[in-house]
Design a protein around this motif. Structure first.
Motif, PDB file in Angstrom:
ATOM      1  N   PHE A  10       0.892  -1.374   0.018  1.00 50.85           N
ATOM      2  CA  PHE A  10       0.081  -0.024  -0.014  1.00 50.85           C
ATOM      3  C   PHE A  10       0.964   1.366  -0.043  1.00 50.85           C
ATOM      4  N   TYR A  11       0.142   2.314  -0.402  1.00 47.99           N
ATOM      5  CA  TYR A  11       0.742   3.766  -0.245  1.00 47.99           C
ATOM      6  C   TYR A  11      -0.045   4.496   0.856  1.00 47.99           C
ATOM      7  N   VAL A  12       0.793   5.394   1.499  1.00 46.74           N
ATOM      8  CA  VAL A  12       0.345   6.196   2.331  1.00 46.74           C
ATOM      9  C   VAL A  12       0.662   7.842   2.195  1.00 46.74           C
ATOM     10  N   TYR A  13      -0.463   8.472   2.397  1.00 48.23           N
ATOM     11  CA  TYR A  13      -0.666   9.814   2.059  1.00 48.23           C
ATOM     12  C   TYR A  13      -1.578  10.578   2.943  1.00 48.23           C
ATOM     13  N   ARG A  14      -0.775  11.764   3.256  1.00 46.74           N
ATOM     14  CA  ARG A  14      -1.720  12.436   4.134  1.00 46.74           C
ATOM     15  C   ARG A  14      -2.373  13.658   3.400  1.00 46.74           C
ATOM     16  N   VAL A  15      -3.704  13.551   3.791  1.00 44.40           N
ATOM     17  CA  VAL A  15      -4.494  14.454   2.973  1.00 44.40           C
ATOM     18  C   VAL A  15      -5.490  15.330   3.891  1.00 44.40           C
ATOM     19  N   ARG A  16      -5.410  16.527   3.713  1.00 47.04           N
ATOM     20  CA  ARG A  16      -6.187  17.445   4.520  1.00 47.04           C
ATOM     21  C   ARG A  16      -6.946  18.295   3.770  1.00 47.04           C
ATOM     22  N   PHE A  17      -8.229  18.765   4.078  1.00 44.26           N
ATOM     23  CA  PHE A  17      -8.906  19.975   3.459  1.00 44.26           C
ATOM     24  C   PHE A  17      -8.881  21.267   4.291  1.00 44.26           C
ATOM     25  N   LEU A  18      -8.254  22.218   3.913  1.00 46.46           N
ATOM     26  CA  LEU A  18      -7.845  23.543   4.778  1.00 46.46           C
ATOM     27  C   LEU A  18      -9.129  24.640   4.431  1.00 46.46           C
ATOM     28  N   VAL A  19      -9.476  24.910   5.787  1.00 50.49           N
ATOM     29  CA  VAL A  19     -10.424  26.092   5.472  1.00 50.49           C
ATOM     30  C   VAL A  19      -9.738  27.384   5.349  1.00 50.49           C
ATOM     31  N   PRO A  20     -10.250  28.554   4.910  1.00 50.12           N
ATOM     32  CA  PRO A  20      -9.617  30.021   4.392  1.00 50.12           C
ATOM     33  C   PRO A  20      -9.436  30.390   6.180  1.00 50.12           C
ATOM     34  N   GLN A  21      -8.029  30.949   5.868  1.00 49.13           N
ATOM     35  CA  GLN A  21      -7.676  31.592   7.162  1.00 49.13           C
ATOM     36  C   GLN A  21      -8.323  33.120   7.502  1.00 49.13           C
ATOM     37  N   ARG A  22      -8.820  33.490   6.220  1.00 47.57           N
ATOM     38  CA  ARG A  22      -9.456  35.023   6.413  1.00 47.57           C
ATOM     39  C   ARG A  22     -10.783  34.883   7.012  1.00 47.57           C
ATOM     40  N   LYS A  23     -11.430  35.867   7.695  1.00 41.75           N
ATOM     41  CA  LYS A  23     -12.719  35.901   7.858  1.00 41.75           C
ATOM     42  C   LYS A  23     -13.646  36.091   6.545  1.00 41.75           C
ATOM     43  N   MET A  24     -14.763  35.501   6.769  1.00 34.35           N
ATOM     44  CA  MET A  24     -15.480  35.557   5.170  1.00 34.35           C
ATOM     45  C   MET A  24     -16.926  36.306   5.667  1.00 34.35           C
ATOM     46  N   PHE A  25     -17.172  36.848   6.774  1.00 35.27           N
ATOM     47  CA  PHE A  25     -18.564  37.640   7.381  1.00 35.27           C
ATOM     48  C   PHE A  25     -17.988  38.640   8.393  1.00 35.27           C
ATOM     49  N   CYS A  26     -18.864  39.513   8.403  1.00 31.92           N
ATOM     50  CA  CYS A  26     -18.880  40.538   9.771  1.00 31.92           C
ATOM     51  C   CYS A  26     -19.749  40.073  10.598  1.00 31.92           C
ATOM     52  N   CYS A  27     -18.964  39.727  12.134  1.00 32.98           N
ATOM     53  CA  CYS A  27     -19.963  39.387  13.038  1.00 32.98           C
ATOM     54  C   CYS A  27     -20.567  40.633  13.824  1.00 32.98           C
ATOM     55  N   GLY A  28     -20.315  41.817  13.669  1.00 33.13           N
ATOM     56  CA  GLY A  28     -20.585  42.938  14.202  1.00 33.13           C
ATOM     57  C   GLY A  28     -19.827  43.337  15.562  1.00 33.13           C
ATOM     58  N   ASN A  29     -18.826  42.776  15.666  1.00 32.11           N
ATOM     59  CA  ASN A  29     -17.878  43.218  16.739  1.00 32.11           C
ATOM     60  C   ASN A  29     -16.934  44.078  16.722  1.00 32.11           C
ATOM     61  N   PHE A  30     -16.773  44.592  15.415  1.00 34.05           N
ATOM     62  CA  PHE A  30     -15.852  45.729  15.068  1.00 34.05           C
ATOM     63  C   PHE A  30     -14.406  45.454  15.510  1.00 34.05           C
ATOM     64  N   CYS A  31     -14.084  43.916  14.843  1.00 39.27           N
ATOM     65  CA  CYS A  31     -12.872  43.496  14.673  1.00 39.27           C
ATOM     66  C   CYS A  31     -12.007  44.360  13.987  1.00 39.27           C
ATOM     67  N   ASP A  32     -10.529  44.235  14.161  1.00 37.90           N
ATOM     68  CA  ASP A  32      -9.567  44.886  13.557  1.00 37.90           C
ATOM     69  C   ASP A  32      -9.508  44.360  11.952  1.00 37.90           C
ATOM     70  N   ASP A  33      -9.556  43.007  11.862  1.00 37.65           N
ATOM     71  CA  ASP A  33      -9.472  42.236  10.731  1.00 37.65           C
ATOM     72  C   ASP A  33     -10.853  42.260  10.254  1.00 37.65           C
ATOM     73  N   CYS A  34     -11.962  43.085  10.219  1.00 35.20           N
ATOM     74  CA  CYS A  34     -13.236  42.844   9.713  1.00 35.20           C
ATOM     75  C   CYS A  34     -13.021  42.803   8.314  1.00 35.20           C
ATOM     76  N   ILE A  35     -13.910  42.021   7.705  1.00 36.30           N
ATOM     77  CA  ILE A  35     -14.151  41.731   6.305  1.00 36.30           C
ATOM     78  C   ILE A  35     -14.342  43.044   5.596  1.00 36.30           C
ATOM     79  N   ARG A  36     -15.036  43.980   6.174  1.00 34.56           N
ATOM     80  CA  ARG A  36     -15.734  45.149   5.820  1.00 34.56           C
ATOM     81  C   ARG A  36     -14.575  46.079   5.481  1.00 34.56           C
ATOM     82  N   PHE A  37     -13.274  46.112   6.209  1.00 30.48           N
ATOM     83  CA  PHE A  37     -12.314  46.828   5.935  1.00 30.48           C
ATOM     84  C   PHE A  37     -11.385  46.562   4.841  1.00 30.48           C
ATOM     85  N   THR A  38     -11.622  45.388   3.996  1.00 27.49           N
ATOM     86  CA  THR A  38     -10.769  45.112   2.796  1.00 27.49           C
ATOM     87  C   THR A  38     -11.385  45.405   1.701  1.00 27.49           C
TER      88      THR A  38
END
Length: 107
Positions: free
Chosen positions: A79-107
């Motif tokens: 047999f063969y062995v592989y490490r397979v992962r599905f990665l989620v984006p590191q960036r926020k994709m929506f505004c939560c309303g908490n006025f975060c410094d990295d808010c999606i609205r500021f990009t």
């Protein structure tokens, strides 16, 4: 209710089990990392297995904001062995309303 990540991994697993290039598939989690053990069909070589892994991952990720991280680990006689992962984006994709410094609205 399953997340996109969980649904993608389920679809990935189902597609690999249906593949004619792969005789058997086994998934293991070792220290929190997912590993895929592949037993190839008699006519299949490593490049065909990798192509099948990528095709199955592409089908599983379709319509989702995921990326594939796949790496070859080792080969045994059977047999063969592989490490397979599905990665989620590191960036926020929506505004939560908490006025975060990295808010999606500021990009």
């Amino acid at each position: 209710m399953k997340t996109d990540h969980e649904r993608a991994f389920d679809l990935f697993s189902e597609d690999l089990h249906r593949s004619s290039v792969i005789k058997n598939v086994q998934f293991k989690q070792i220290t929190g990392l997912p590993f895929v053990y592949l037993w190839p069909a008699h006519q299949a070589d490593q490049s065909q297995l990798e192509d099948q892994l990528k095709r199955s991952a592409a089908k599983a990720m379709k319509g989702k904001r995921l990326t594939l991280a796949m790496s070859y680990v080792r080969k045994s006689q059977a047999f063969y062995v592989y490490r397979v992962r599905f990665l989620v984006p590191q960036r926020k994709m929506f505004c939560c309303g908490n006025f975060c410094d990295d808010c999606i609205r500021f990009t």
